[in-house]
Write an enzyme that holds these catalytic residues in place. Structure first.
Site, PDB file in Angstrom:
ATOM      1  N   PRO A   1      66.017  30.490  56.797  1.00 14.68           N
ATOM      2  CA  PRO A   1      66.999  30.690  57.864  1.00 14.68           C
ATOM      3  C   PRO A   1      66.699  31.879  58.770  1.00 14.68           C
ATOM      4  O   PRO A   1      66.241  32.923  58.327  1.00 14.68           O
ATOM      5  CB  PRO A   1      68.317  30.901  57.104  1.00 14.68           C
ATOM      6  CG  PRO A   1      67.919  31.311  55.733  1.00 14.68           C
ATOM      7  CD  PRO A   1      66.609  30.651  55.466  1.00 14.68           C
ATOM      8  N   ASN A   2      66.956  31.634  60.033  1.00 16.59           N
ATOM      9  CA  ASN A   2      66.870  32.616  61.111  1.00 16.59           C
ATOM     10  C   ASN A   2      65.445  32.994  61.502  1.00 16.59           C
ATOM     11  O   ASN A   2      65.259  33.749  62.461  1.00 16.59           O
ATOM     12  CB  ASN A   2      67.685  33.879  60.791  1.00 16.59           C
ATOM     13  CG  ASN A   2      69.145  33.554  60.595  1.00 16.59           C
ATOM     14  OD1 ASN A   2      69.765  32.944  61.461  1.00 16.59           O
ATOM     15  ND2 ASN A   2      69.694  33.916  59.456  1.00 16.59           N
TER      16      ASN A   2
ATOM     17  N   ARG B   1      65.022  38.556  67.043  1.00 13.28           N
ATOM     18  CA  ARG B   1      65.957  39.044  66.038  1.00 13.28           C
ATOM     19  C   ARG B   1      65.451  40.341  65.409  1.00 13.28           C
ATOM     20  O   ARG B   1      64.402  40.366  64.780  1.00 13.28           O
ATOM     21  CB  ARG B   1      66.109  37.972  64.945  1.00 13.28           C
ATOM     22  CG  ARG B   1      66.981  38.391  63.809  1.00 13.28           C
ATOM     23  CD  ARG B   1      67.031  37.291  62.747  1.00 13.28           C
ATOM     24  NE  ARG B   1      67.700  37.791  61.571  1.00 13.28           N
ATOM     25  CZ  ARG B   1      67.207  37.716  60.343  1.00 13.28           C
ATOM     26  NH1 ARG B   1      66.048  37.130  60.125  1.00 13.28           N
ATOM     27  NH2 ARG B   1      67.881  38.209  59.338  1.00 13.28           N
TER      28      ARG B   1
ATOM     29  N   TYR C   1      61.644  43.131  61.915  1.00 14.84           N
ATOM     30  CA  TYR C   1      60.784  41.958  61.735  1.00 14.84           C
ATOM     31  C   TYR C   1      59.619  41.889  62.716  1.00 14.84           C
ATOM     32  O   TYR C   1      58.787  40.982  62.624  1.00 14.84           O
ATOM     33  CB  TYR C   1      61.629  40.680  61.853  1.00 14.84           C
ATOM     34  CG  TYR C   1      62.744  40.641  60.839  1.00 14.84           C
ATOM     35  CD1 TYR C   1      62.467  40.486  59.484  1.00 14.84           C
ATOM     36  CD2 TYR C   1      64.066  40.779  61.228  1.00 14.84           C
ATOM     37  CE1 TYR C   1      63.488  40.471  58.544  1.00 14.84           C
ATOM     38  CE2 TYR C   1      65.097  40.754  60.294  1.00 14.84           C
ATOM     39  CZ  TYR C   1      64.802  40.601  58.959  1.00 14.84           C
ATOM     40  OH  TYR C   1      65.806  40.586  58.027  1.00 14.84           O
TER      41      TYR C   1
ATOM     42  N   ASN D   1      58.479  31.858  52.878  1.00 17.12           N
ATOM     43  CA  ASN D   1      59.337  32.944  53.324  1.00 17.12           C
ATOM     44  C   ASN D   1      60.741  32.356  53.350  1.00 17.12           C
ATOM     45  O   ASN D   1      61.151  31.735  54.332  1.00 17.12           O
ATOM     46  CB  ASN D   1      58.934  33.470  54.703  1.00 17.12           C
ATOM     47  CG  ASN D   1      59.781  34.653  55.131  1.00 17.12           C
ATOM     48  OD1 ASN D   1      60.836  34.907  54.561  1.00 17.12           O
ATOM     49  ND2 ASN D   1      59.326  35.364  56.139  1.00 17.12           N
TER      50      ASN D   1
ATOM     51  N   ALA E   1      66.791  34.971  53.764  1.00 17.57           N
ATOM     52  CA  ALA E   1      67.974  35.367  52.981  1.00 17.57           C
ATOM     53  C   ALA E   1      68.129  34.553  51.700  1.00 17.57           C
ATOM     54  O   ALA E   1      68.677  35.058  50.714  1.00 17.57           O
ATOM     55  CB  ALA E   1      69.225  35.251  53.843  1.00 17.57           C
TER      56      ALA E   1
ATOM     57  N   GLU F   1      55.183  34.060  47.666  1.00 20.89           N
ATOM     58  CA  GLU F   1      56.338  34.588  48.386  1.00 20.89           C
ATOM     59  C   GLU F   1      55.853  35.471  49.532  1.00 20.89           C
ATOM     60  O   GLU F   1      54.940  36.286  49.354  1.00 20.89           O
ATOM     61  CB  GLU F   1      57.196  35.394  47.416  1.00 20.89           C
ATOM     62  CG  GLU F   1      58.436  35.989  48.009  1.00 20.89           C
ATOM     63  CD  GLU F   1      59.273  36.753  46.986  1.00 20.89           C
ATOM     64  OE1 GLU F   1      60.395  37.125  47.335  1.00 20.89           O
ATOM     65  OE2 GLU F   1      58.795  37.000  45.851  1.00 20.89           O
TER      66      GLU F   1
ATOM     67  N   HIS G   1      57.178  37.960  52.939  1.00 19.86           N
ATOM     68  CA  HIS G   1      58.221  38.642  53.702  1.00 19.86           C
ATOM     69  C   HIS G   1      57.573  39.532  54.756  1.00 19.86           C
ATOM     70  O   HIS G   1      56.594  40.226  54.465  1.00 19.86           O
ATOM     71  CB  HIS G   1      59.106  39.520  52.811  1.00 19.86           C
ATOM     72  CG  HIS G   1      59.849  38.740  51.796  1.00 19.86           C
ATOM     73  ND1 HIS G   1      60.922  37.945  52.101  1.00 19.86           N
ATOM     74  CD2 HIS G   1      59.646  38.614  50.459  1.00 19.86           C
ATOM     75  CE1 HIS G   1      61.363  37.365  50.997  1.00 19.86           C
ATOM     76  NE2 HIS G   1      60.597  37.748  49.996  1.00 19.86           N
TER      77      HIS G   1
ATOM     78  N   ARG H   1      65.103  47.986  51.610  1.00 20.67           N
ATOM     79  CA  ARG H   1      66.258  47.659  52.449  1.00 20.67           C
ATOM     80  C   ARG H   1      67.546  47.665  51.613  1.00 20.67           C
ATOM     81  O   ARG H   1      67.604  48.263  50.559  1.00 20.67           O
ATOM     82  CB  ARG H   1      65.999  46.325  53.143  1.00 20.67           C
ATOM     83  CG  ARG H   1      64.773  46.452  54.074  1.00 20.67           C
ATOM     84  CD  ARG H   1      64.494  45.231  54.865  1.00 20.67           C
ATOM     85  NE  ARG H   1      65.659  44.886  55.687  1.00 20.67           N
ATOM     86  CZ  ARG H   1      65.856  43.666  56.154  1.00 20.67           C
ATOM     87  NH1 ARG H   1      65.002  42.702  55.908  1.00 20.67           N
ATOM     88  NH2 ARG H   1      66.925  43.420  56.891  1.00 20.67           N
TER      89      ARG H   1
END
Length: 144
Positions: A11-12, A19, A24, A76, A79, A100, A102, A109
Site C-alpha cells: 500500500p501507498n 509521498r 522514502y 516490499n 505497512a 523483504e 524497505h 522509525r
C-alpha cells in the site's frame, strides 16, 4: 524454476516520489521498475513488478509466484509488514524464496514499525538504502 523474479509492492507505494520524500526519497515506483529491469537483464532475470493497496492481492501473488516457479520474490509489503499475519502465513506456505525490501529503515522509525511479520519468514531483509534496497535484494535473488 523460471528466471522470473516477482517484485511485489504494498500500500501507498504507488505514491513514491510524492509521498514523504524525506523518508522514502523522490524515486518513483516506475523508476525503480526501470532500474530493476535494466539490472535484471544484465543478470539474465525477468522482472514481474506489481503494486497493490490490497493485502489479498499480495497473498494471491505470492501463491502465483510459487505456482509459476518464480526464482524469487522481492516483497516490499509497506505497512502490511507490521500488521499482516496473512502475509507471514503465505510466505511460510511457499518454497519460493522471499526477500523483504524497505526503502527506509523501519527499526529507526516509530515503535510500531519495529516488528516485521514478513521478516519472520523472509530469507533476508534489505532496508534503509532507498531505491538501492531493491537492487541489493535482486542481487541476492540472482545469487541463488
Amino acid at each position: 524454476m523460471t528466471d522470473t523474479v516477482y517484485v511485489l509492492n504494498g500500500p501507498n507505494l504507488n505514491l513514491l516520489g510524492l509521498r514523504e520524500p524525506e523518508i522514502y526519497g523522490d524515486t518513483t515506483l516506475d523508476e525503480i521498475a526501470g532500474m530493476l529491469e535494466d539490472r535484471g537483464r544484465e543478470l539474465g532475470l525477468s522482472i514481474d513488478m506489481r503494486q497493490s493497496n490490497h493485502e489479498g492481492h499480495l497473498v494471491d501473488w505470492l501463491h502465483e509466484a510459487q505456482a509459476e516457479g518464480a526464482k524469487a520474490v522481492l516483497l516490499n509489503a509497506a505497512a502490511y509488514t507490521h500488521t499482516s499475519i496473512a502475509l507471514l502465513d503465505a510466505i511460510k506456505a511457499i518454497v519460493t524464496p522471499v526477500f523483504e525490501v524497505h526503502l527506509s529503515d523501519p527499526s529507526t522509525r516509530e515503535e510500531f514499525r519495529h516488528r516485521s511479520y514478513v521478516g519472520m519468514a523472509a530469507r533476508e531483509c534489505f532496508q534503509g538504502h532507498g531505491a538501492k534496497s531493491y537492487l541489493l535484494a535482486l542481487e541476492a535473488a540472482a545469487a541463488l
